[in-house]
Design an enzyme around this catalytic site. Structure first.
Site, PDB file in Angstrom:
ATOM      1  N   ASP A  67      67.096  31.330  39.249  1.00  9.94           N
ATOM      2  CA  ASP A  67      66.230  30.900  40.340  1.00  9.94           C
ATOM      3  C   ASP A  67      66.120  29.386  40.440  1.00  9.94           C
ATOM      4  OD1 ASP A  67      64.671  30.573  38.004  1.00  9.94           O
ATOM      5  OD2 ASP A  67      63.643  32.469  38.348  1.00  9.94           O
ATOM      6  N   ASN A 136      52.745  38.898  34.243  1.00 10.56           N
ATOM      7  CA  ASN A 136      52.567  40.010  35.186  1.00 10.56           C
ATOM      8  C   ASN A 136      53.813  40.884  35.287  1.00 10.56           C
ATOM      9  OD1 ASN A 136      54.303  38.386  36.616  1.00 10.56           O
ATOM     10  ND2 ASN A 136      52.950  38.072  38.381  1.00 10.56           N
ATOM     11  N   HIS A 138      56.920  39.768  35.815  1.00  4.30           N
ATOM     12  CA  HIS A 138      57.994  39.292  36.683  1.00  4.30           C
ATOM     13  C   HIS A 138      59.221  38.900  35.865  1.00  4.30           C
ATOM     14  CE1 HIS A 138      56.314  35.031  36.228  1.00  4.30           C
ATOM     15  NE2 HIS A 138      57.604  34.850  35.991  1.00  4.30           N
ATOM     16  N   GLU A 143      58.234  39.071  41.754  1.00  5.16           N
ATOM     17  CA  GLU A 143      56.837  39.353  41.472  1.00  5.16           C
ATOM     18  C   GLU A 143      56.531  40.841  41.651  1.00  5.16           C
ATOM     19  OE1 GLU A 143      55.031  37.142  40.216  1.00  5.16           O
ATOM     20  OE2 GLU A 143      55.439  35.152  41.023  1.00  5.16           O
TER      21      GLU A 143
END
EC number: 3.5.99.6
Length: 237
Positions: A67, A136, A138, A143
């Site tokens: 990313d 979380n 990810h 997400e």
């Protein structure tokens, strides 16, 4: 899925580096998928040391990063381009033309997403993919709620992810709102995956992954369907 529990961050880094070392020794023109953040820094340091010791060469290796932030110049100290050069690329003999990161400055971001997946395919696919995991769940910047069939795409970062990444910026408000990321399906196409996680904050995510429940609300859970995944984790004490 193979689980390897370690006692220290350095041990995690060494175990992960060994897997990448063996991959490059086995296939000198390996295509590696790489990650950023705090988790892989130690592993990259290990790989640089092993390159300097003559144990491996990056001469024919290609890399694809997961990313990059949208709208952040590559020259920015907080860009993943800068991170990768500071932590790995500047210390080894990789060719600049073999380094690939999504272009978050592209005028046509949708076209860049498609082109990035095409570049990975043209290279023969990723042989070994490195992942971290967010609190979380990810992976990359995928997400909770991201479709499992997603390819490289533009995402809006959650507040928790922006808070996690604020340490790399002068001001938390400077953290970009959007990023370009390999999708979950892009990641799942890798032949082998290594996920590293260390520290108390990461262990809740690891325990959720261990539960075996697969849901788009916890992106990393899709890894349970991959035939060749190693999880290197620790830091519960």
């Amino acid at each position: 899925m193979k689980w390897i529990e370690v006692n220290t961050y350095d041990e995690m880094s060494e175990v992960a580096a060994n897997i990448f070392l063996k991959q490059i020794q086995k296939k000198p023109n390996s295509v590696l998928g790489l990650a950023t953040g705090g988790s892989p820094v130690g592993m990259y340091k290990e790989l640089v040391a092993r390159y300097q010791a003559g144990q491996l060469t990056f001469k024919d290796v290609q890399t694809f990063n997961l990313d990059e932030y949208v709208g952040l110049k590559r020259s920015s100290p907080a860009s993943y381009w800068t991170f990768m050069h500071n932590n790995l690329f500047n210390g080894v003999n990789i060719k600049q033309e073999n380094i690939h990161l999504p272009n978050g400055e592209a005028e046509d971001l949708a076209a860049e997403c498609k082109a990035y997946d095409a570049r990975i395919d043209a290279a023969g696919g990723i042989d070994l993919q490195l992942l971290g995991i967010g609190v979380n769940g990810h992976i990359g910047f995928n997400e909770p709620g991201t479709p499992f069939d997603s390819m490289t795409n533009i995402v809006e970062l959650t507040e928790s992810t922006r808070t996690e990444n604020a340490i790399y910026f002068d001001d938390a408000a400077d953290v970009p709102i959007h990023a370009i990321t390999m999708g979950i399906q892009s990641i799942m196409k890798a032949k082998e995956i290594v996920l590293i996680a260390f520290g108390e904050k990461k262990m809740e995510a690891i325990q959720k992954l261990k539960s075996g429940h697969i849901t788009e609300d916890f992106p990393a859970s899709q890894l349970l369907k991959h035939p060749n995944v190693t999880i290197i984790y620790g830091g519960t004490n």
